[in-house]
Design an enzyme around this catalytic site. Structure first.
Site, short mmCIF file in Angstrom:
data_model
loop_
_atom_site.label_atom_id
_atom_site.label_comp_id
_atom_site.label_asym_id
_atom_site.label_seq_id
_atom_site.Cartn_x
_atom_site.Cartn_y
_atom_site.Cartn_z
N HIS A 1 0.83 -1.21 0.00
CA HIS A 1 0.00 0.00 0.00
C HIS A 1 0.87 1.26 0.00
CE1 HIS A 1 -3.17 -2.61 2.31
NE2 HIS A 1 -3.11 -2.91 1.02
N PRO A 2 1.82 1.40 -0.92
CA PRO A 2 2.68 2.60 -0.89
C PRO A 2 1.89 3.85 -1.26
CG PRO A 2 3.09 1.34 -2.89
CD PRO A 2 2.18 0.50 -2.03
#
Length: 549
Positions: free
Chosen positions: A465-466
């Site tokens: 989930h960058p």
């Protein structure tokens, strides 16, 4: 090639932008480096572990050695395919908590509070609880994104919920509705047994219009006339011209990379690479955030887990059933129970997430030799750690340097220990007694703070989930990259609209808020008035200051 708007990236936000801009009559070109999303590995929800591990669909990025994880280099899967990462993700649909967006607004992203974004979530959704209850008053109907729930055929999904209730957590009928806190059924972007990616929801309908086209190619840099973006140069030498604006929606990794390659970023670092500075924005590439998690694996007493299909005959049955009928285990991502809890009293809204799976298996598809088992992933939602994406070469083909700086805050370790212990409490509850043989990973002996820390250091994985590397904020904020209308500060005719603009990571999986960014940014670009705010208030534990549950 020329259009009113040139969008780089066909993923969650980029596809939504293309659809809304084309719908409004604007001409649009979408640039995508990857190829087709056709094929069973992407389209079959149950095969989710495959596409993110296939070079055909993934950029193949890795972190620098992470200093607080024993120097491990972690994979950073990002979709290099039509639909971007929405075509290779886990299909879990989580809007985020209202408090996340109120924090955005307080951090300078004016107009992005929960009251402002809730109407967009309702506009973009087509929600179907699949007969499992839920909270329709808070959900959307008729939007492009099909959201449903899996069949919950495996009894362990309900056992996990019952066990959580037995130790004092509430069952939430809809964590995307009035109440996120608690444990209950999970939403997924699956429609009629197929992955419902941003390509299916937005891009394919947009491409059916005369005014939207897809160009396959890799963006090398943004071309400027003075301070105004006028188009995008591709690596093969082609130029795509924008009459009005260029919009980057290339991910929290590639959007800042492309900005820096084009002269927007920390000035001294760009000059050291021989790149002419167009706008000195030190925040480009900074503020990188992610969710980190570990999995607790349990050996099962009863042979009712998905391990029954973990052989050649079983996999053939699952694949053939899905190909012929779009039903069976292959028609769900098998993430059908989620939980959001608070790690301790004094935390006002959930900061820990649980994902439950009716099989013990790693993200790379490897199952432990124990046979039948199940697992839950647990991790903190709002880590204080901040990393960065840095340019190492002006060559567009060179991957950037990625450092998340995971576990760099003492609070990270405290929250992980708390999350693991809370999850163990659920697995030890009476509803699990007929099902738990023993703990496979990390094992009952791993119980002290020091042992748990070592387990996290050696086994924590990214939840992929960058976000945050082109942070949205006030125009006079020196570390902001885009303003609240997603315009890049310091230049003209250029925006960024994807997960990179998040001021802070949201609770849960980030596909939903990424699409939200594309939807809301489209209205800013077109010049439409924002949707009217929705002032309904989410549920908050009445005694959160003194009670953990």
């Amino acid at each position: 090639m020329r259009a009113d708007y040139v969008i780089v990236g066909s993923g969650s936000a980029g596809a939504a932008l293309a659809y809304r801009l084309a719908e409004a009559g604007r001409s649009v070109i979408v640039i995508e480096a990857g190829g087709s999303d056709a094929g069973p590995f992407i389209q079959m929800p149950g095969a989710l572990s495959y596409p993110m591990n296939m070079g055909r669909y993934d950029w193949g990025l890795r972190t620098e050695p992470e200093p607080h994880l024993g120097g491990r280099r972690l994979a950073v899967p990002r979709g290099r395919v039509v639909g971007g990462s929405s075509s290779i993700n886990g299909m879990v649909w989580v809007r985020g908590h209202a408090g996340d967006f109120d924090h955005w607004a307080a951090a300078g992203a004016t107009g992005w509070a929960f009251r402002d974004v809730l109407p967009y979530y309702r506009r973009l959704e087509d929600w179907d609880a699949n007969g499992q209850g839920g909270d329709p008053a808070w959900r959307g109907a008729g939007g492009p994104v099909r959201v449903t729930r899996g069949p919950r055929a495996n009894p362990l999904f309900d056992v996990f919920v019952a066990a959580a209730e037995a130790v004092g957590y509430a069952r939430t009928p809809d964590y995307n509705g009035h109440r996120q806190e608690g444990v209950g059924p999970a939403d997924q972007t699956v429609h009629r047994g197929r992955r419902w990616s941003a390509a299916r929801a937005y891009l394919i309908p947009a491409l059916r219009r005369f005014n939207c086209r897809l160009v396959q190619g890799e963006a090398a840099r943004i071309r400027f006339d003075g301070k105004r973006a006028i188009g995008v140069d591709l690596t093969g030498g082609a130029f795509v011209s924008a009459r009005r604006e260029v919009i980057l929606a290339a991910s929290a990794i590639n959007s800042p990379k492309l900005l820096m390659q084009s002269g927007i970023g920390p000035g001294a670092a760009l000059q050291a690479l021989g790149i002419a500075v167009v706008a000195d924005r030190p925040g480009v590439g900074q503020n990188l955030q992610d969710h980190l998690e570990v999995s607790l694996q349990i050996a099962a007493r009863q042979p009712i887990t998905l391990y029954r299909y973990w052989n050649t005959l079983g996999k053939t049955y699952v694949a053939l059933r899905w190909l012929l009928t779009r039903t069976g285990p292959g028609a769900s991502n098998q993430i059908e129970t989620l939980g959001f809890v608070r790690s301790r009293a004094g935390v006002d809204y959930p900061d820990i997430q649980f994902h439950f799976f009716p099989i013990a298996m790693r993200y790379d598809g490897q199952a432990p030799p124990e046979g039948h088992g199940f697992q839950a992933h647990v991790g903190p939602m709002r880590s204080a750690a901040r990393g960065r994406v840095a340019l190492v070469s002006p060559d567009p083909a060179a991957p950037p340097s990625i450092l998340f700086n995971y576990m760099s805050s003492p609070s990270d370790w405290q929250e992980f220990r708390a999350g693991i212990r809370l999850l163990r409490e659920i697995f030890a509850a009476p509803p699990f007694a007929p099902h738990v043989a023993h703990e496979i990973q990390p094992g009952e002996a791993v119980s002290s703070d020091q042992a748990l820390d070592a387990f996290v250091r050696d086994h924590a994985e990214s939840a992929y989930h960058p976000c945050g590397t082109c942070r949205m904020g006030a125009a006079d904020d020196p570390m902001a990259v885009v303003d609240p209308e997603t315009r890049v500060i310091g230049v003209e005719g250029l925006r960024v609209a994807d997960s990179s603009v998040f001021p802070r990571i949201t609770n849960g999986n980030i596909n939903a808020p990424s699409i939200l960014v594309g939807e809301k940014a489209a209205d800013h670009i077109i010049g439409r008035a924002p949707l009217p705010p929705d002032d309904r208030l989410p549920w908050v534990h009445r005694d959160w200051q003194r009670a953990q549950r």
